[in-house]
Enzyme design. Structure first.
Site, PDB file in Angstrom:
ATOM      1  NE  ARG A  36      -2.853   0.481   3.367  1.00  0.00           N
ATOM      2  CZ  ARG A  36      -2.300   0.948   4.488  1.00  0.00           C
ATOM      3  NH1 ARG A  36      -1.825   2.175   4.540  1.00  0.00           N
ATOM      4  NH2 ARG A  36      -2.214   0.201   5.566  1.00  0.00           N
ATOM      5  CE1 TYR A  88     -15.264  10.797 -17.536  1.00  0.00           C
ATOM      6  CE2 TYR A  88     -14.100  11.025 -15.458  1.00  0.00           C
ATOM      7  CZ  TYR A  88     -14.913  10.292 -16.313  1.00  0.00           C
ATOM      8  OH  TYR A  88     -15.366   9.056 -15.915  1.00  0.00           O
ATOM      9  CG  ASP A 160      -7.297  15.246 -16.706  1.00  0.00           C
ATOM     10  OD1 ASP A 160      -6.575  14.549 -17.446  1.00  0.00           O
ATOM     11  OD2 ASP A 160      -8.341  14.820 -16.173  1.00  0.00           O
ATOM     12  CE  LYS A 185     -10.072   7.280 -19.350  1.00  0.00           C
ATOM     13  NZ  LYS A 185     -11.211   6.410 -19.171  1.00  0.00           N
TER      14      LYS A 185
HETATM   15  N1  PLP Z   1      -9.746  12.601 -16.669  1.00  0.00           N
HETATM   16  C1  PLP Z   1     -10.231  12.471 -17.921  1.00  0.00           C
HETATM   17  C2  PLP Z   1      -9.970  13.541 -18.929  1.00  0.00           C
HETATM   18  C3  PLP Z   1     -10.972  11.331 -18.265  1.00  0.00           C
HETATM   19  O1  PLP Z   1     -11.462  11.217 -19.515  1.00  0.00           O
HETATM   20  C4  PLP Z   1     -11.205  10.332 -17.277  1.00  0.00           C
HETATM   21  C5  PLP Z   1     -11.999   9.122 -17.592  1.00  0.00           C
HETATM   22  O2  PLP Z   1     -12.600   9.004 -18.630  1.00  0.00           O
HETATM   23  C6  PLP Z   1     -10.696  10.515 -15.985  1.00  0.00           C
HETATM   24  C7  PLP Z   1      -9.947  11.662 -15.719  1.00  0.00           C
HETATM   25  C8  PLP Z   1     -10.931   9.499 -14.904  1.00  0.00           C
HETATM   26  O3  PLP Z   1     -10.151   8.360 -15.078  1.00  0.00           O
HETATM   27  P1  PLP Z   1     -10.532   6.891 -14.576  1.00  0.00           P
HETATM   28  O4  PLP Z   1     -11.702   6.443 -15.366  1.00  0.00           O
HETATM   29  O5  PLP Z   1      -9.270   6.117 -14.825  1.00  0.00           O
HETATM   30  O6  PLP Z   1     -10.862   6.966 -13.123  1.00  0.00           O
END
Ligand code: PLP
Length: 355
Positions: A36, A88, A160, A185
């Site tokens: 962890r 998102y 992000d 992704k």
């Molecule tokens: N940030 C963006 C731009 C995303 O498209 C996503 C998910 O689609 C996330 C964060 C969140 O990621 P996760 O689905 O791995 O928790």
């Protein structure tokens, strides 16, 4: 950040699927005591991502959302955060439906409009959240300009970078303090793992993020870290192919008589094309477009042969999504329309197949 195996000379970073590590004595251990807190494969992934983004610290997390939550743990009740109106849906839900109830406040602005960002600051503003290109409208935020505004107001800036990966954009180079990823992704790239990461410009912030993961248990598994590390090996090749494919698809859509708008920063017609060119080395595989009416958009979503109808993005296979019911389904209709997420909008994650 790649850790080569010094015992048997394996050319890949080994996986250590162990919850715990034995101590040599009460005075010494290998540097790892419990997974962890850390694990050699996770450390390799963290060092790789920090190197790629040009950061001093990095923590890997169980998902992209736990990375977002990890970064938000820096802020306390009463703090104000400026965030993009187009972002998102899961991040919006965490901010608006969870953190707001716990005392943080948010102002959502169109970040392509710098005067709107400038006038959103209050004496309580502690952070500016950037997502560029944005999900699902592919708006491009001028990272250097927004990071400079944040610095002027002594606020932390976070970006992000999920839609591009460090191969196409390095936000720390443009002055932000922290970069976030859903490694689910492009970083992992094969739709076979969920994960996240926070990369920090300064090492102290990186340590604070590590403490958060240790305390909350939002750590990724050794196997998931290994998958993300394996994905990184082909990141450059994949991003080049995603980008060249997406440009062709975007150009084809732009010439289609039923398509009323195509959102792809690589098109000269995109309103933020010049900013995109100045901070991105290519335009990635994500695009969205509006077509006819709601019924036609839904029919397209359900009748593709190569593209699978699925959430998520950034894998080698092409996916089509309907933001109204999928990535942005947690917003009310009013919240969506206010942001331009119309019911005839479709989102594509263009894969690496033959264009
Ligand atoms: N940030 C963006 C731009 C995303 O498209 C996503 C998910 O689609 C996330 C964060 C969140 O990621 P996760 O689905 O791995 O928790």
């Amino acid at each position: 950040g790649e850790h080569k195996d010094q015992q048997y000379n394996s050319v890949t970073t080994p996986i250590y699927p162990t919850s715990t590590f034995y101590w040599n004595s009460l005075e010494s251990h290998s540097g790892y005591d419990y997974t962890r807190s850390s694990n050699p494969g996770r450390k390799a992934l963290e060092e790789s991502l920090a190197a790629l983004e040009g950061g001093a610290g990095c923590v890997a997390t169980s998902t992209g959302m736990s990375a977002v939550h990890c970064a938000m743990a820096l802020f306390s009740p009463g703090d104000h955060i400026i965030a993009p109106s187009d972002l998102y849906g899961g991040t919006f839900r965490l901010f608006e439906r969870f953190l707001k109830e716990r005392g943080l406040s948010f102002t959502f602005v169109d970040m392509t409009q710098l005067p709107a960002v400038a006038s959103a600051f209050t004496p309580q503003t502690r952070a500016v959240w950037i997502e560029t290109p944005s999900n699902p409208l592919l708006k491009v935020v001028d990272i250097a300009a927004v990071a400079a505004l944040a610095r002027e107001h002594k606020a932390v800036s976070l970006c992000d970078n999920t839609f591009l990966s460090p191969y196409l954009q390095r936000p720390l180079d443009f002055g932000v303090d922290m970069v976030l990823h859903s490694t689910t992704k492009y970083i992992s790239g094969h739709s076979d793992v969920v994960g996240g990461a926070v990369v920090t410009r300064n090492p102290e912030l990186g340590l604070a993020m590590h403490e958060w993961v240790k305390n909350t248990g939002a750590a990724p598994s050794p196997f998931d870290c290994w998958l993300a590390l394996r994905g990184l090996k082909t990141l450059a090749l994949r991003m080049e192919r995603h980008s060249s494919n997406a440009l062709k698809v975007a150009q084809w859509l732009e010439s289609h008589h039923d398509v009323t708008a195509v959102n792809y920063p690589g098109l000269a017609s995109h309103p933020d094309h010049a900013v995109a060119r100045s901070q991105m080395s290519d335009f990635s595989g994500m695009l969205s477009f509006q077509i006819g009416d709601t019924a036609l958009a839904k029919a397209v979503a359900m009748n593709t042969r190569i593209f699978m109808l699925a959430e998520s993005l950034g894998g080698v296979e092409s996916l089509i999504g309907y933001p109204t019911l999928m990535s942005h389904g947690c917003m009310s209709e009013e919240e969506r329309v206010e942001r331009g997420v119309h019911p005839n909008l479709l989102r594509l994650s263009v894969g690496i197949e033959d264009a």
